[in-house]
Scaffold this motif. Structure first.
Motif, PDB file in Angstrom:
ATOM      1  N   ALA A  94       0.849  -1.187   0.000  1.00 16.67           N
ATOM      2  CA  ALA A  94       0.000   0.000   0.000  1.00 16.67           C
ATOM      3  C   ALA A  94       0.885   1.237   0.000  1.00 16.67           C
ATOM      4  O   ALA A  94       2.082   1.153   0.289  1.00 16.67           O
ATOM      5  CB  ALA A  94      -0.926   0.007   1.223  1.00 16.67           C
ATOM      6  N   SER A 140      -5.777   4.267  -5.672  1.00 19.90           N
ATOM      7  CA  SER A 140      -5.843   3.341  -4.536  1.00 19.90           C
ATOM      8  C   SER A 140      -4.950   3.759  -3.374  1.00 19.90           C
ATOM      9  O   SER A 140      -4.834   3.030  -2.382  1.00 19.90           O
ATOM     10  CB  SER A 140      -5.463   1.932  -4.991  1.00 19.90           C
ATOM     11  OG  SER A 140      -4.147   1.912  -5.524  1.00 19.90           O
ATOM     12  N   TRP A 187      -3.742   5.488   0.025  1.00 24.91           N
ATOM     13  CA  TRP A 187      -4.425   5.820   1.273  1.00 24.91           C
ATOM     14  C   TRP A 187      -4.105   7.258   1.644  1.00 24.91           C
ATOM     15  O   TRP A 187      -2.940   7.669   1.635  1.00 24.91           O
ATOM     16  CB  TRP A 187      -3.995   4.883   2.392  1.00 24.91           C
ATOM     17  CG  TRP A 187      -4.398   3.458   2.182  1.00 24.91           C
ATOM     18  CD1 TRP A 187      -5.334   2.986   1.310  1.00 24.91           C
ATOM     19  CD2 TRP A 187      -3.861   2.311   2.834  1.00 24.91           C
ATOM     20  NE1 TRP A 187      -5.428   1.621   1.379  1.00 24.91           N
ATOM     21  CE2 TRP A 187      -4.532   1.173   2.312  1.00 24.91           C
ATOM     22  CE3 TRP A 187      -2.874   2.122   3.797  1.00 24.91           C
ATOM     23  CZ2 TRP A 187      -4.248  -0.118   2.737  1.00 24.91           C
ATOM     24  CZ3 TRP A 187      -2.594   0.833   4.228  1.00 24.91           C
ATOM     25  CH2 TRP A 187      -3.277  -0.267   3.707  1.00 24.91           C
TER      26      TRP A 187
END
Length: 528
Positions: free
Chosen positions: A121, A133, A135
């Motif tokens: 991530a 995508s 965060w």
């Protein structure tokens, strides 16, 4: 309670759990945490230790809900020091591995770097969005701190951070550090001895995502010092303004920071609170150091007792992402004169050798060779790159890539990065860093300079690019003055001396000059 002694003896304490172990050992939650230059979750810029713990736990809850697991490499690519450190601490509490990225890394390079990391991530802010995508860093502080699980229990050899080099070409190298390696120097020299003068109130102008950023935060927390961590190092005037307004006793930065500050007349600014300047990364130039130690003040002991006198101390050394902490140390004052790129003597934890690359033997006094290092501070290696990890090991030592020599008194001197030096034949070398040192020391109207050495048709030629002081005459011919500053064999290679602007110098995310790309540019100019 001698908290520092308790921390030094704590076998579980390391770079990933300083805040939680401090609180478990009885540190005052209302005592110093970290002060940032941006607001944190609507609380303000100054966090106490307890507030810091709470804000980290809020992110732990959010990240856990997003599915972060132990050993997940999660990239953090954000602008503010607050977003960098709060997410670093939160990811560590989950047993994940934060990969901290310099916000100055270009977006196209960042995409490739994240791919090479194989990150699970990416945490970003609006300026650093890589994909839909990502965060959002701003939303992670909304988690419920009370819902955070118990922190992951780290072993000293657990990987807890990935930081990166400045990138010789453009792609930075990912370096992985352990819980123990990033805390070894703090335990050995920052906690086991008396607290050094000037570390009571620290202003950091270091890049937050760098190894040195993590070290600085943990050292300040363990020493229960006040810390202001700036988010940017690009504007020296803002750093000077922050010194005047916040009045630190110590200022931490890289060599590029001091070079930029040296363009200002610091005697006309209020630097009186500063007792120490602390440098890591590349060693600093004498010309820049002398401007800094001339200002500030420090406490000294006299027959009349402790008194405050003018002048400060500049602590220099040399370090790198891979070294984990500077391996050398030396203090410069206005009344000292050991320069010539002297980085001092090794720290007690560092086993250093100047190595012959043919035999692996240690070279004698006065002979330049490759610096080899054994140290508990060393990084574990390069993330997803075992080839490079083992390529930098030789004769039982880590090769730092630096060329140095030692004198009979045990002091070490830095000549150049091995990749930037040029063999001139007959035992003579062109060392670009040492050449820059000599030019700056002998020409006070030159603020900074870069030596670019290339080989054309078998002949070494060098160009010197000058950044002038604001009051210097831009029309003056400095060729002879620069040539006379250099070793005779280096002077013989000199082709041109050119006054340039900052925009003409190719630098990496941390401000370091990318000499490889500068050489490519000059070679292209010759070919054209």
């Amino acid at each position: 309670m001698n908290l520092r002694a308790i921390l030094a003896a704590d076998p579980e304490l390391g770079a990933a759990n300083v805040v939680t172990r401090l609180l478990e050992h009885g540190a005052d939650p209302s005592g110093p945490g970290i002060e940032f230059d941006t607001d944190v979750d609507g609380i303000g810029t100054l966090l106490t230790l307890g507030q810091l713990d709470e804000r980290v736990n809020a992110r732990v809850t959010s990240l856990l809900a997003l599915g972060v697991k132990q050993r997940d490499p999660v990239a953090v690519y954000v602008s503010s020091a607050a977003d960098c450190f709060l997410n670093f601490m939160a990811l560590c509490r989950l047993g994940a591995i934060p990969a901290l990225m310099n916000p100055n890394m270009p977006l196209d390079i960042a995409v490739l770097y994240v791919e090479k990391l194989r990150a699970t991530a990416v945490i970003t802010d609006p300026v650093h969005r890589l994909s839909g995508s990502d965060w959002d860093a701003a939303s992670l502080g909304a988690g419920d701190p009370s819902a955070a699980p118990r922190p992951y229990r780290h072993h000293q050899e657990d990987p807890i951070a990935i930081t990166h080099s400045s990138g010789t070409t453009r792609m930075p190298t990912a370096v992985v550090h352990s819980h123990g390696s990033l805390f070894a120097a703090t335990r050995r020299i920052r906690l086991s001895g008396p607290r050094a003068q000037g570390t009571e109130r620290v202003l950091s102008a270091l890049p937050a995502p760098h190894t040195a950023g993590i070290l600085t935060v943990n050292q300040a927390l363990c020493n229960r010092a006040e810390l202001l961590f700036l988010s940017t190092q690009d504007d020296a005037s803002k750093i000077i303004d922050a010194i005047e307004s916040w009045k630190p006793t110590g200022v931490f930065g890289f060599a590029v920071t001091w070079a930029e500050m040296a363009r200002y007349d610091l005697t006309k600014r209020d630097m009186s609170s500063v007792a120490i300047w602390f440098n890591t990364g590349d060693c600093a130039h004498e010309a820049h150091i002398r401007r800094l130690v001339a200002v500030g003040s420090h406490v000294t002991v006299t027959p009349q007792g402790r008194v405050t006198v003018p002048g400060s101390t500049f602590y220099d050394g040399i370090g790198s992402t891979e070294m984990g902490h500077s391996a050398f140390h030396i203090g410069h004052r206005s009344d000292t004169s050991r320069y010539g790129r002297c980085v001092g003597k090794p720290h007690v934890f560092a086993d250093v050798r100047i190595l012959d690359m043919q035999t692996g033997d240690e070279l004698p006094v006065g002979v330049v060779g490759h610096l080899g290092l054994k140290s508990p501070t060393l990084a574990l290696g390069y993330w997803n790159d075992s080839v490079q990890t083992y390529r930098t090991r030789f004769a039982g030592y880590y090769l730092t890539g630096d060329l140095m020599y030692r004198d009979e008194e045990g002091y070490y001197y830095h000549m150049d990065r091995a990749v930037d030096s040029v063999d001139l034949g007959n035992g003579h070398f062109l060392y670009t860093s040492m050449s820059e040192e000599r030019i700056l020391a002998r020409n006070p109207d030159i603020r900074d300079c870069t030596v670019v050495a290339i080989t054309v048709d078998g002949q070494v030629i060098s160009d010197v690019l000058l950044l002038l002081a604001d009051d210097a005459d831009p029309e003056a011919d400095r060729f002879a003055a620069v040539r006379d500053s250099l070793d005779e064999h280096v002077a013989a290679t000199l082709r041109q001396v050119v006054t340039v602007t900052d925009d003409d110098i190719v630098t990496g995310p941390t401000g370091k000059v990318r000499k490889f790309l500068m050489r490519q540019r000059h070679l292209a100019g010759v070919a054209a």
